[in-house]
Motif scaffolding. Structure first.
Motif, short mmCIF file in Angstrom:
data_model
loop_
_atom_site.label_atom_id
_atom_site.label_comp_id
_atom_site.label_asym_id
_atom_site.label_seq_id
_atom_site.Cartn_x
_atom_site.Cartn_y
_atom_site.Cartn_z
N PHE A 5 0.85 -1.18 0.00
CA PHE A 5 0.00 0.00 0.00
C PHE A 5 0.88 1.23 0.00
O PHE A 5 2.09 1.15 0.21
CB PHE A 5 -0.96 -0.01 1.20
N ALA A 6 0.29 2.38 -0.28
CA ALA A 6 1.04 3.64 -0.34
C ALA A 6 0.76 4.47 0.89
O ALA A 6 -0.36 4.48 1.42
CB ALA A 6 0.66 4.41 -1.60
N CYS A 7 1.78 5.19 1.33
CA CYS A 7 1.61 6.14 2.44
C CYS A 7 0.75 7.29 1.94
O CYS A 7 1.04 7.88 0.90
CB CYS A 7 2.98 6.66 2.88
N PRO A 8 -0.33 7.64 2.66
CA PRO A 8 -1.19 8.74 2.20
C PRO A 8 -0.50 10.11 2.27
O PRO A 8 -0.90 11.03 1.59
CB PRO A 8 -2.39 8.69 3.14
N SER A 9 0.57 10.23 3.06
CA SER A 9 1.25 11.52 3.18
C SER A 9 2.27 11.75 2.07
O SER A 9 2.28 12.80 1.44
CB SER A 9 1.98 11.61 4.52
N CYS A 10 3.14 10.76 1.83
CA CYS A 10 4.23 10.98 0.87
C CYS A 10 4.14 10.08 -0.37
O CYS A 10 4.87 10.28 -1.32
CB CYS A 10 5.58 10.78 1.54
N GLY A 11 3.27 9.07 -0.34
CA GLY A 11 3.11 8.19 -1.50
C GLY A 11 4.09 7.04 -1.56
O GLY A 11 4.06 6.24 -2.49
N HIS A 13 5.76 3.50 -1.20
CA HIS A 13 5.17 2.16 -1.15
C HIS A 13 5.65 1.46 0.11
O HIS A 13 6.83 1.45 0.42
CB HIS A 13 5.56 1.36 -2.38
N THR A 24 -1.40 0.29 13.27
CA THR A 24 -0.84 1.54 12.78
C THR A 24 0.68 1.41 12.78
O THR A 24 1.28 1.07 13.80
CB THR A 24 -1.27 2.72 13.67
N CYS A 27 5.53 5.30 8.52
CA CYS A 27 6.09 5.30 7.17
C CYS A 27 7.61 5.45 7.29
O CYS A 27 8.09 6.33 8.02
CB CYS A 27 5.52 6.47 6.36
N VAL A 34 0.39 5.30 9.66
CA VAL A 34 -0.41 4.74 8.59
C VAL A 34 -1.04 3.44 9.09
O VAL A 34 -0.34 2.58 9.61
CB VAL A 34 0.46 4.44 7.34
N THR A 41 -3.43 -2.16 -1.83
CA THR A 41 -4.04 -1.09 -2.61
C THR A 41 -3.19 -0.72 -3.82
O THR A 41 -3.59 0.10 -4.63
CB THR A 41 -4.25 0.16 -1.74
#
Length: 172
Positions: A5-11, A13, A24, A27, A34, A41
């Motif tokens: 999945f990708a980190c929602p803050s920096c993208g 992987h 939780t 990252c 995260v 995803t």
């Protein structure tokens, strides 16, 4: 099996195990908290490239994975023993032709061009609608013109089956 999945803050992987679902984690790139999702995803990695070669006996085109390099197996056509080479000896297969999706052209093309005199400089808006029902087309034109405050406009309905305009209206 790892979840990706990708980190929602920096993208970046991130990978996690199934045991970490709902936990939780931090990252490794930006240290953001995260939550590990229930499923991956990120899209799966592309398939491994293939080695393409021809049977020396019958010319049958054969494909093998890179993991099969050096393995000897019978040709599927002539049963001759064939060893998978280190590199492809055939060009890659041609890509499938692109399939363009064409929108079904409906019978009536309704166009309204609204010219707004109050704006400086004069502005125009072009509205279009496609339909197979003439009454629907006519009602749409009327609604567009009633919503317009100005008196300069062009409205028309073109019948593609008859190849002619079936309604024209021009203001000023």
């Amino acid at each position: 099996m790892l979840l990706k999945f990708a980190c929602p803050s920096c993208g970046r992987h991130i990978s996690a195990t199934r045991a970490q679902i709902g936990v939780t984690v931090r990252c490794p790139n930006c240290n953001a908290a995260v939550a590990v999702p229930k499923t991956s995803t990120l899209p799966p990695p592309p398939p491994a490239p293939l080695v393409r070669f021809a049977c020396p006996s019958c010319g049958q085109h054969i494909s093998a994975t890179c993991a099969q390099i050096g393995i000897t197996a019978p040709c599927p056509t002539c049963n001759t023993a064939v060893t998978v080479p280190k590199i492809s000896t055939l060009p890659p297969p041609p890509s499938a032709p692109l399939k363009t999706k064409f929108r079904k052209k409906e019978r009536y093309e309704t166009t309204v061009i609204l010219i707004d005199d109050s704006a400086v400089p004069t502005t125009t808006r072009k509205l279009k609608k496609w339909t197979d029902d003439f009454t629907d087309a006519r009602n749409w034109v009327i609604r567009q013109l009633h919503a317009f405050r100005g008196d300069r406009y062009f409205a028309g309905i073109f019948d593609h089956k008859e190849r002619r305009s079936v309604f024209k209206e021009k203001g000023r």
